[in-house]
Design an enzyme around this catalytic site. Structure first.
Site, PDB file in Angstrom:
ATOM      1  N   CYS A 172       0.804  -1.222   0.000  1.00 27.16           N
ATOM      2  CA  CYS A 172       0.000   0.000   0.000  1.00 27.16           C
ATOM      3  C   CYS A 172       0.839   1.274   0.000  1.00 27.16           C
ATOM      4  O   CYS A 172       0.289   2.370  -0.132  1.00 27.16           O
ATOM      5  CB  CYS A 172      -0.926  -0.004   1.212  1.00 27.16           C
ATOM      6  SG  CYS A 172      -1.829  -1.552   1.407  1.00 27.16           S
ATOM      7  N   PHE A 209       1.628  -3.185   4.066  1.00 27.84           N
ATOM      8  CA  PHE A 209       1.982  -4.494   4.597  1.00 27.84           C
ATOM      9  C   PHE A 209       3.484  -4.725   4.398  1.00 27.84           C
ATOM     10  O   PHE A 209       4.065  -4.324   3.378  1.00 27.84           O
ATOM     11  CB  PHE A 209       1.209  -5.597   3.876  1.00 27.84           C
ATOM     12  CG  PHE A 209      -0.243  -5.708   4.262  1.00 27.84           C
ATOM     13  CD1 PHE A 209      -0.780  -4.972   5.298  1.00 27.84           C
ATOM     14  CD2 PHE A 209      -1.085  -6.578   3.582  1.00 27.84           C
ATOM     15  CE1 PHE A 209      -2.114  -5.078   5.650  1.00 27.84           C
ATOM     16  CE2 PHE A 209      -2.423  -6.695   3.918  1.00 27.84           C
ATOM     17  CZ  PHE A 209      -2.948  -5.951   4.951  1.00 27.84           C
ATOM     18  N   LYS A 233      -9.670   7.950   1.378  1.00 30.11           N
ATOM     19  CA  LYS A 233     -10.102   6.556   1.214  1.00 30.11           C
ATOM     20  C   LYS A 233     -11.549   6.372   1.650  1.00 30.11           C
ATOM     21  O   LYS A 233     -12.170   5.366   1.305  1.00 30.11           O
ATOM     22  CB  LYS A 233      -9.196   5.608   1.996  1.00 30.11           C
ATOM     23  CG  LYS A 233      -7.802   5.436   1.407  1.00 30.11           C
ATOM     24  CD  LYS A 233      -6.998   4.407   2.187  1.00 30.11           C
ATOM     25  CE  LYS A 233      -5.614   4.206   1.600  1.00 30.11           C
ATOM     26  NZ  LYS A 233      -4.710   5.354   1.834  1.00 30.11           N
ATOM     27  N   GLU A 271      -1.579   5.637  13.168  1.00 30.36           N
ATOM     28  CA  GLU A 271      -1.229   6.831  12.403  1.00 30.36           C
ATOM     29  C   GLU A 271      -1.518   8.095  13.204  1.00 30.36           C
ATOM     30  O   GLU A 271      -0.754   9.063  13.141  1.00 30.36           O
ATOM     31  CB  GLU A 271      -1.984   6.859  11.075  1.00 30.36           C
ATOM     32  CG  GLU A 271      -1.507   7.951  10.142  1.00 30.36           C
ATOM     33  CD  GLU A 271      -2.134   7.884   8.756  1.00 30.36           C
ATOM     34  OE1 GLU A 271      -1.696   8.646   7.885  1.00 30.36           O
ATOM     35  OE2 GLU A 271      -3.065   7.085   8.552  1.00 30.36           O
ATOM     36  N   HIS A 278      -3.032   8.080   5.551  1.00 28.73           N
ATOM     37  CA  HIS A 278      -3.224   6.749   4.971  1.00 28.73           C
ATOM     38  C   HIS A 278      -4.643   6.285   5.295  1.00 28.73           C
ATOM     39  O   HIS A 278      -5.343   5.777   4.429  1.00 28.73           O
ATOM     40  CB  HIS A 278      -2.184   5.778   5.520  1.00 28.73           C
ATOM     41  CG  HIS A 278      -2.188   4.446   4.855  1.00 28.73           C
ATOM     42  ND1 HIS A 278      -2.057   4.304   3.487  1.00 28.73           N
ATOM     43  CD2 HIS A 278      -2.313   3.193   5.352  1.00 28.73           C
ATOM     44  CE1 HIS A 278      -2.096   3.011   3.176  1.00 28.73           C
ATOM     45  NE2 HIS A 278      -2.250   2.323   4.281  1.00 28.73           N
ATOM     46  N   HIS A 299      -9.675   1.722  -0.664  1.00 29.49           N
ATOM     47  CA  HIS A 299      -8.223   1.571  -0.605  1.00 29.49           C
ATOM     48  C   HIS A 299      -7.723   1.012  -1.934  1.00 29.49           C
ATOM     49  O   HIS A 299      -7.948  -0.147  -2.260  1.00 29.49           O
ATOM     50  CB  HIS A 299      -7.841   0.633   0.545  1.00 29.49           C
ATOM     51  CG  HIS A 299      -6.377   0.633   0.865  1.00 29.49           C
ATOM     52  ND1 HIS A 299      -5.427   1.182   0.031  1.00 29.49           N
ATOM     53  CD2 HIS A 299      -5.697   0.123   1.927  1.00 29.49           C
ATOM     54  CE1 HIS A 299      -4.233   1.034   0.574  1.00 29.49           C
ATOM     55  NE2 HIS A 299      -4.372   0.397   1.720  1.00 29.49           N
TER      56      HIS A 299
END
Length: 413
Positions: free
Chosen positions: A164, A399, A335, A314, A303, A340
């Site tokens: 991502c 990830f 998002k 975050e 994010h 996403h």
């Protein structure tokens, strides 16, 4: 070594909000939700029924039927966005400078749909009967390769595969490549087309996706009732250019790219460090790289995936970097509208960050309803707003522990 200045002179996008960058930004300003029932396959019997699809995308109208068959959907998205970015910039590489023009386009998963189809074909007909285009259309780097072929760019051509964070890494790496003197122009971004039964099933089994069937409560970053992310698809491509090169040809400039930070949590395959320290370090590096103080940042495109661990971590990272100023700056997750987009997410969010600076407008975190004490910053809930934004950050956390942060400044002549 002299650090050259780098600006954005072209934008292109295919997103769940629109099939061009202007359409996507207009919808983001209006708070449109791009999430709806999955239509690309029948999800009957599956737990997840929603996705954020690039609705109405017609590759045959863009490329013709023969070429469409020779490209995976993620490559089609990337090529459409790259052509738009090039046209938007008004730049065309001449033979003499093609070696100083490059491409960095990420994809997290590449042609997974092609792999699924060819696996079925091999089982049915025999493994030697799979398509000769299986490998060259399915590999992750082919979007970057096809963009370079189409544009005639013969400089560096690469594909960061960092989940991502890939789109952000692509833009950041391209920025440094120009800044440090290796190129004058770079097409960069990310593309993803992973709305397939196998991919959706894989993310579902690891409990990463929201299973609600209500689009208005599916992707709800920072909301206490968040339950996972919604998969999206599409591409974002930016044309970055050395400032002197852009000015010499009279290019329109959207914003300046001024800093980039990348780190690794080195902690877990999928979970971020709970204290957000890896993401915090990426933001701190981006600020230092751009020579900007924390208090100079007005907006963060987070994010913000709508998972419990990401949003809380975050938020903690932002507080660690910005201290008391964390409560004065604006944060939002687009998002909530696009879902996403995996390897394309950071690129599309970089585009939104640049346009937020240009227009003086902070897009919302839509559908936010229930405050979470762990996410207590100004997340721009519900509706976007006008604001004097001079400096913006865009974060991506992937990830594998990949963290990336881009710093943008408002362009003023």
């Amino acid at each position: 070594m002299e650090r050259r200045r780098v600006v954005i002179t072209g934008l292109g996008a295919v997103t769940p909000l629109g099939l061009t960058a202007p359409e996507s930004w207009r919808a983001a300003r209006e708070g449109v939700c791009g999430i709806g029932p999955i239509t690309q396959f029948d999800p009957a019997g599956m737990k997840v029924k929603l996705a954020a699809e690039a609705k109405g995308f017609d590759p045959e109208a863009l490329f013709g039927k023969p070429e469409t068959k020779r490209m995976g959907r993620f490559t089609q998205f990337a090529l459409a966005a790259a052509r738009e970015a090039l046209a938007d910039s008004g730049f065309q590489a001449e033979e003499r400078e093609a070696g100083r023009c490059g491409v960095i386009v990420s994809s997290g998963i590449g042609g997974i749909g092609i792999t699924e189809e060819e696996h079925d074909r091999g089982l049915a007909r025999g493994w030697d009967r799979v398509s000769p285009f299986f490998i060259p259309t399915g590999i992750c780097n082919m979007a970057a390769g096809r963009v370079a072929i189409d544009a005639g760019f013969r400089g560096m051509c690469s594909c960061p595969v960092t989940a991502c964070a890939g789109g952000t890494n692509a833009v950041g790496d391209a920025f440094h490549y120009i800044r440090d003197g290796y190129a004058e122009v770079m097409l960069c971004g990310g593309s993803e087309a992973a709305l397939t039964p196998l991919a959706v099933g894989g993310f579902t089994s690891m409990k990463a996706l929201s299973q609600t069937e209500d689009p208005s409560r599916a992707s709800i970053p920072f909301d206490a009732e968040r339950s996972g992310f919604v998969m999206g698809e599409g591409a974002g491509v930016l044309l970055l250019e050395e400032l002197g090169h852009a000015l010499a040809r009279g290019a329109r400039i959207y914003a300046e790219v001024s800093g980039y930070g990348a780190t690794c949590d080195a902690y877990h395959m999928t979970a971020p460090r709970p204290d957000g320290s890896g993401g915090a370090e990426a933001m701190a590096i981006a600020l230092a790289d751009g020579g900007v103080r924390p208090e100079d940042v007005d907006y963060i495109n987070a994010h913000g995936t709508s998972t419990h661990l990401n949003d809380a971590g975050e938020t903690a990272a932002i507080k660690a970097v910005f201290g008391d100023h964390a409560y004065k700056l604006a944060v939002s997750s687009t998002k909530s509208m696009t879902g996403h987009m995996l390897g394309a997410a950071g690129a599309v969010e970089a585009i939104f960050s640049a346009l937020a600076l240009r227009d003086g407008f902070i897009p919302a975190t839509i559908n936010y309803q229930v405050p979470d004490p762990e996410c207590d910053l100004d997340v721009t809930p519900g509706k976007g707003r006008e604001a004097d934004i001079r400096c913006a950050l865009s974060n991506s956390l992937g990830f594998g522990g990949h963290n990336g942060s881009l710093l943008f400044k408002k362009w003023e002549v």
